[in-house]
Design a protein around this motif. Structure first.
Motif, short mmCIF file in Angstrom:
data_model
loop_
_atom_site.label_atom_id
_atom_site.label_comp_id
_atom_site.label_asym_id
_atom_site.label_seq_id
_atom_site.Cartn_x
_atom_site.Cartn_y
_atom_site.Cartn_z
N VAL A 263 2.23 -7.27 -9.14
CA VAL A 263 1.02 -7.91 -9.65
C VAL A 263 0.84 -7.50 -11.10
N GLU A 264 0.65 -8.48 -11.96
CA GLU A 264 0.41 -8.24 -13.39
C GLU A 264 1.47 -7.33 -14.00
N GLY A 265 2.72 -7.55 -13.64
CA GLY A 265 3.82 -6.76 -14.21
C GLY A 265 4.01 -5.40 -13.58
N ILE A 266 3.22 -5.03 -12.59
CA ILE A 266 3.35 -3.74 -11.91
C ILE A 266 4.02 -3.98 -10.56
N ARG A 267 5.14 -3.31 -10.35
CA ARG A 267 5.89 -3.47 -9.10
C ARG A 267 6.05 -2.10 -8.45
N GLY A 268 5.73 -2.03 -7.16
CA GLY A 268 5.86 -0.77 -6.45
C GLY A 268 5.47 -0.91 -4.99
N ARG A 269 5.49 0.24 -4.31
CA ARG A 269 5.20 0.30 -2.88
C ARG A 269 3.73 0.67 -2.67
N VAL A 270 3.06 -0.03 -1.76
CA VAL A 270 1.66 0.26 -1.44
C VAL A 270 1.60 1.53 -0.59
N ARG B 169 -1.52 3.48 -0.28
CA ARG B 169 -2.84 3.67 0.32
C ARG B 169 -3.80 2.62 -0.23
N ILE B 170 -4.74 2.21 0.62
CA ILE B 170 -5.78 1.27 0.21
C ILE B 170 -7.12 1.86 0.64
N ASN B 171 -8.02 2.05 -0.31
CA ASN B 171 -9.38 2.45 0.04
C ASN B 171 -10.36 1.41 -0.49
N LEU B 172 -11.64 1.72 -0.39
CA LEU B 172 -12.65 0.73 -0.76
C LEU B 172 -12.83 0.59 -2.26
N ARG B 173 -12.17 1.38 -3.05
CA ARG B 173 -12.32 1.31 -4.50
C ARG B 173 -11.05 0.87 -5.20
N GLU B 174 -9.90 1.37 -4.77
CA GLU B 174 -8.66 1.11 -5.48
C GLU B 174 -7.49 1.18 -4.52
N THR B 175 -6.35 0.71 -5.00
CA THR B 175 -5.12 0.70 -4.22
C THR B 175 -4.09 1.55 -4.95
N PHE B 176 -3.39 2.41 -4.20
CA PHE B 176 -2.40 3.32 -4.75
C PHE B 176 -1.03 2.64 -4.66
N LEU C 163 2.78 6.87 -10.08
CA LEU C 163 1.71 6.40 -9.21
C LEU C 163 0.68 5.66 -10.06
N THR C 164 0.39 4.42 -9.68
CA THR C 164 -0.56 3.58 -10.41
C THR C 164 -1.73 3.26 -9.49
N LEU C 165 -2.95 3.45 -10.01
CA LEU C 165 -4.17 3.12 -9.26
C LEU C 165 -4.68 1.78 -9.77
N LEU C 166 -4.66 0.78 -8.91
CA LEU C 166 -5.11 -0.55 -9.28
C LEU C 166 -6.48 -0.82 -8.67
N MET D 203 -8.58 -6.43 -9.01
CA MET D 203 -7.39 -6.93 -9.70
C MET D 203 -6.39 -7.51 -8.69
N LEU D 204 -6.26 -6.88 -7.53
CA LEU D 204 -5.37 -7.39 -6.50
C LEU D 204 -5.93 -8.63 -5.84
N PHE D 205 -7.26 -8.74 -5.80
CA PHE D 205 -7.88 -9.86 -5.11
C PHE D 205 -7.93 -11.11 -5.99
N LYS D 206 -8.05 -10.93 -7.30
CA LYS D 206 -8.21 -12.07 -8.20
C LYS D 206 -6.89 -12.64 -8.71
N ASN D 207 -5.86 -11.81 -8.80
CA ASN D 207 -4.60 -12.22 -9.40
C ASN D 207 -3.57 -12.51 -8.32
N PRO D 208 -2.58 -13.36 -8.65
CA PRO D 208 -1.50 -13.61 -7.69
C PRO D 208 -0.71 -12.33 -7.42
N VAL D 209 -0.43 -12.09 -6.16
CA VAL D 209 0.30 -10.90 -5.73
C VAL D 209 1.60 -11.36 -5.05
#
Length: 291
Positions: A134-141, A143-150, A158-161, A165-171
């Motif tokens: 998503v948005e040029g970031i490629r990796g393995r999910v 963890r998902i919490n109510l604020r951000e995705t690891f 490790l990138t915190l999105l 951003m995951l909900f609005k953009n194509p994944v």
């Protein structure tokens, strides 16, 4: 009017009121401590109950989060009514409603990510462990919490999105299926026998590991290039990026070996250079030397 005496009286009244409410504050703190303990215990129970179900990992995390948040809301409301006996549940809910509107405007991004996190956890097409882009970031999910995705990128970072951003953009979910199609362009010389070259390329896949045996190998004439006829080679392999890279390397080496063995050249475009005429040399001026 003696303002100093009035001020002292007000301060003494506030002190007496604070001392009188100290037992209520102690009880409220005890209620908050019990709420903390009960929330941890309830999360463990929820974790054990969901462990025997077929729920996705993201939904399990959502259940645990909702249980924890619900218990804390109830505990804080009970503690507030103990500290302020005149506070009724109706007035408390009314105050929460008015405050929620004001807080909603102030923390719009936070609530947006909160709601997006709930919807992402409910979404069926993305799971913990999937490799996404998503948005040029490629990796393995991870963890998902109510604020951000690891997101653990393929390079190790490790990138915190934010969930919005995951909900609005194509994944792009790269591991949604177990197999993915890969392709490679192979150029052969104009003097080569195309039928022979295509048969050799197809035979290069015999015995290669990582190639899906139940999927066809596609070899198509693509276009007339500047110095070669380009052939598009397609095959199916495991969806993980590492498997694709390894299989692609094996395929390239095998095709190169087959074509070299048959004397079929893989040409490269001729390099053309534009040379400019050199500038005329200027003679250096000879300066007289000092005598």
């Amino acid at each position: 009017m003696n303002y100093i005496a009035v001020l002292q009286e007000r301060v003494l009244q506030m002190a007496r009121g604070f001392v009188a409410i100290l037992p209520n504050i102690g009880i409220a703190l005890l209620i908050l401590f019990l709420t903390w303990f009960l929330a941890r215990f309830a999360v463990r129970i929820a974790d054990r109950l969901t462990a025997h179900t077929h729920l996705r990992e993201s939904l399990k995390q959502l259940v645990e989060t909702l249980v924890r948040v619900g218990i804390w809301i109830a505990g804080i409301m009970i503690a507030a009514t103990v500290v302020m006996p005149g506070l009724t549940p109706a007035s408390l809910f009314a105050g929460v409603g008015i405050g929620a509107v004001a807080i909603g405007f102030a923390f719009q991004d936070i609530f947006e990510n909160f709601l997006a996190g709930v919807l992402i956890m409910v979404r069926e097409k993305m799971h913990i462990g999937d490799i996404i882009e998503v948005e040029g970031i490629r990796g393995r999910v991870e963890r998902i919490n109510l604020r951000e995705t690891f997101i653990r990128q393929l390079t190790g970072e490790l990138t915190l999105l934010p969930n919005s951003m995951l909900f609005k953009n194509p994944v792009r979910i790269l591991t949604d299926q177990t197999l993915r199609r890969d392709e490679l362009v192979v150029g052969v010389g104009y003097d080569a026998d195309l039928k022979q070259a295509m048969d050799l390329i197809r035979s290069a896949f015999d015995g290669l590991e990582g190639i899906a045996p139940d999927k066809p190998i596609g070899i198509y004439a693509r276009e007339f290039g500047a110095s070669s006829i380009d052939l598009l080679v397609q095959w199916w392999t495991a969806a993980a990026p590492r498997d694709q890279r390894e299989t692609r390397t094996d395929v390239l080496l095998a095709i190169k070996a087959k074509l070299d063995g048959a004397g079929i050249e893989i040409p490269f475009p001729y390099l053309t250079h534009t040379f400019k005429e050199p500038l005329p040399l200027r003679r250096a001026a000879v300066l007289p030397t000092d005598q």
